[in-house]
Design a protein around this motif. Structure first.
Motif, short mmCIF file in Angstrom:
data_model
loop_
_atom_site.label_atom_id
_atom_site.label_comp_id
_atom_site.label_asym_id
_atom_site.label_seq_id
_atom_site.Cartn_x
_atom_site.Cartn_y
_atom_site.Cartn_z
N THR A 295 0.80 -1.11 0.13
CA THR A 295 -0.15 -0.01 0.00
C THR A 295 0.85 1.12 0.11
OG1 THR A 295 -1.70 -0.98 1.28
CG2 THR A 295 -1.74 1.29 1.35
N GLN B 73 1.21 5.24 0.71
CA GLN B 73 0.40 6.19 1.43
C GLN B 73 0.94 7.63 1.27
OE1 GLN B 73 1.56 5.14 5.54
NE2 GLN B 73 0.18 3.57 5.52
N ASP C 264 1.30 -5.18 3.55
CA ASP C 264 -0.03 -5.30 4.05
C ASP C 264 0.12 -5.88 5.47
OD1 ASP C 264 -1.10 -4.66 1.87
OD2 ASP C 264 -1.79 -6.75 1.48
#
Length: 545
Positions: free
Chosen positions: A295, A297, A522
């Motif tokens: 992910t 950010q 994750d």
């Protein structure tokens, strides 16, 4: 990111002239500066206001591996300059006050505080039951020693000028400290949130090899301890079992792997060698699109990428030459080349301060490209055929290479012929502290207050460091006035005038601020990057492995 310094009105005021404000720890300091800072008191903050939001689902334990392109030359936090040590030092060392993501001050090692009418006397009540990593109890004498040592320029400390306004530090009793300033300073609380305000055990630097020992052990009160630092390889932090905030930190261990370049970082992220990495080149996030288990950010920063112009360096001594250089720079193009637009073009302040403190770019001089005017200014300065100059960059700051190449092309259009000189961070920092910056790219952040952003860097000596040898009397007077003014409206007017002067005289060109881009696996939970770019968020990060 939420708007910094929203106008939040307190629920109650005393009717007397001191206007004692209750529970100020829950109200933005920047909002306070829009009212009155005088007679302020603060009580302890809730746990969720320090280091970010807690996570009721958090699991204790586990190890987190972080990739970093930037390696600190040392962990002597009182003498080592540069942003590299700032990233991780706040995990080991703590200050009296903490500033959250919105710039609001909260009690950290100070449990509460009171401020007198003219913001010249600050009285702090300290937390009980806190111990240093050395096992010593944390007391008022340690605060006095730390602030007195830091503010003494003879010790060679990096933050002496930040605390030069201190007149006396008194240990009233083991858990009470009173700091009296030489003059009012409306930004003092936020100044204390900087790494330069870290508290260490009394008399630490009187010990043998004290500075070198900080590369193998930490002596702060923070949630993590330094247990190993292998230069050019990694550092390892372990959970402080005696940490004073119950249940924190969540992690047992943090390992920071130092990786030489962005290409290597991307490989490490993809193959799981690191669980988390800050992407110095935000555009690298595009290469991770579609990669499972990761992910990205993205958040706003208090950082700037700037071009500094030493006013005692060769042709830069002439203001007209500095103005010409500014008029040749297309900031948007430099930002696109350096970080593919993952940021914000700047005028004279950082992204997180622009809305509340910044002058609109359209009202600042020397912000748009004007090649003809630049050539005319160079001719007026005695350089009709242009100038030759070296542009310094820092090895390891990957955004600087494409930025420098773009600047070479842009400046050449006006007759400024540039050769790139690449320096290691240690050499660059030596030049920085010696005020021999020359013509250089720079990368730095700030706590959320204009006094801290501007004063030490741009005020003339001896009150300021004046790293760029600007020595501008008018600017220094404005910076003094801005520090002493209490009302937001007064401070804003002063800093507006300062910024216009900064843009006119050009000791620096603030080009752009890069967004924070962090990639996490994750397994990494509850992580949020602080706008200043320091790893406060790892205190409440946990892993699900």
């Amino acid at each position: 990111m939420p708007e910094i310094g929203r106008n939040v009105m307190p629920e109650t005021f005393d009717t007397n002239r001191r206007r004692l404000l209750k529970s100020v720890a829950a109200i933005p300091l920047l909002s306070l500066l829009g009212m009155s800072l005088t007679g302020v008191s603060a009580r302890a903050a809730a746990a969720d206001l320090v280091y970010g939001a807690s996570d009721p689902a958090a699991k204790q334990g586990g190890s987190l591996t972080v990739g970093s392109l930037i390696e600190p030359p040392s962990f002597d936090i009182y003498h080592q300059a540069g942003e590299a040590v700032n990233f991780v030092a706040p995990l080991m060392y703590q200050t009296l006050v903490y500033a959250d993501h919105d710039g609001n001050p909260h009690p950290l090692l100070a449990e509460s505080w009171e401020i007198n009418e003219d913001a010249s006397v600050y009285t702090f009540k300290l937390r009980s039951g806190v111990t240093f990593h050395t096992g010593q109890p944390f007391e008022a004498a340690d605060v006095k020693y730390s602030l007195d040592y830091m503010r003494n320029a003879e010790n060679g400390t990096i933050g002496a000028l930040d605390f030069a306004d201190i007149d006396t530090v008194e240990a009233i009793d083991p858990l009470t400290v009173r700091v009296t300033l030489k003059q009012p300073n409306s930004a003092f609380l936020i100044t204390l949130t900087h790494r330069n305000g870290s508290i260490i055990p009394r008399d630490w630097y009187a010990g043998e090899n004290a500075r070198a020992r900080l590369n193998s052990t930490s002596v702060g009160t923070g949630p993590f301890r330094l247990v190993e630092f292998v230069q050019n390889s990694y550092m390892r932090l372990e959970r402080n079992q005696d940490y004073w905030q119950p249940g924190l930190p969540y992690l047992d261990e943090i390992v920071v792997n130092f990786i030489p370049n962005s290409a290597g970082m991307l490989v490490a992220v993809r193959n799981g060698r690191v669980d988390m990495a800050v992407l110095v080149r935000p555009q690298d996030a595009e290469q991770l699109e579609g990669v499972g288990g990761l992910t990205v950010q993205r958040s706003r920063s208090l950082n700037q990428k700037s071009l500094d112009l030493d006013s005692e360096h060769g042709p830069l001594k002439d203001e007209r030459v500095r103005q010409a250089i500014a008029l040749l720079i297309d900031k948007e193009a430099v930002m696109q080349a350096a970080i593919s637009g993952y940021g914000q073009v700047l005028g004279t302040t950082v992204p997180g301060l622009q809305e509340r403190w910044g002058v609109p770019l359209g009202e600042l001089p020397n912000q748009t490209v004007d090649v003809d005017r630049a050539k005319a200014l160079l001719a007026e300065a005695g350089h009709p055929d242009g100038i030759d100059i070296e542009l310094r960059t820092i090895i390891g700051y990957d955004w600087m290479e494409p930025a420098a190449l773009t600047l070479v092309e842009q400046l050449a259009k006006g007759g400024v012929r540039v050769a790139i000189q690449r320096l290691d961070l240690g050499t660059w920092l030596q030049n920085f502290r010696a005020r021999q910056m020359g013509f250089t790219l720079n990368d730095w952040g700030t706590p959320p207050d204009p006094n801290i952003l501007y004063y030490r860097h741009f005020h003339k000596k001896p009150e300021g460091a004046d790293f760029r040898n600007w020595a501008n009397d008018e600017a220094s007077t404005l910076l003094d006035e801005g520090r002493q003014a209490l009302a937001y409206e007064d401070r804003k007017a002063i800093y507006d005038r300062f910024q216009k002067l900064l843009a006119e005289s050009v000791p620096t060109v603030m080009m752009f601020g890069a967004d924070h881009i962090v990639v996490v696996s994750d397994a990494v939970k509850n992580h949020a990057m602080h706008p200043i770019g320091w790893h406060f968020g790892l205190v409440k990060t946990w892993v699900d492995k």
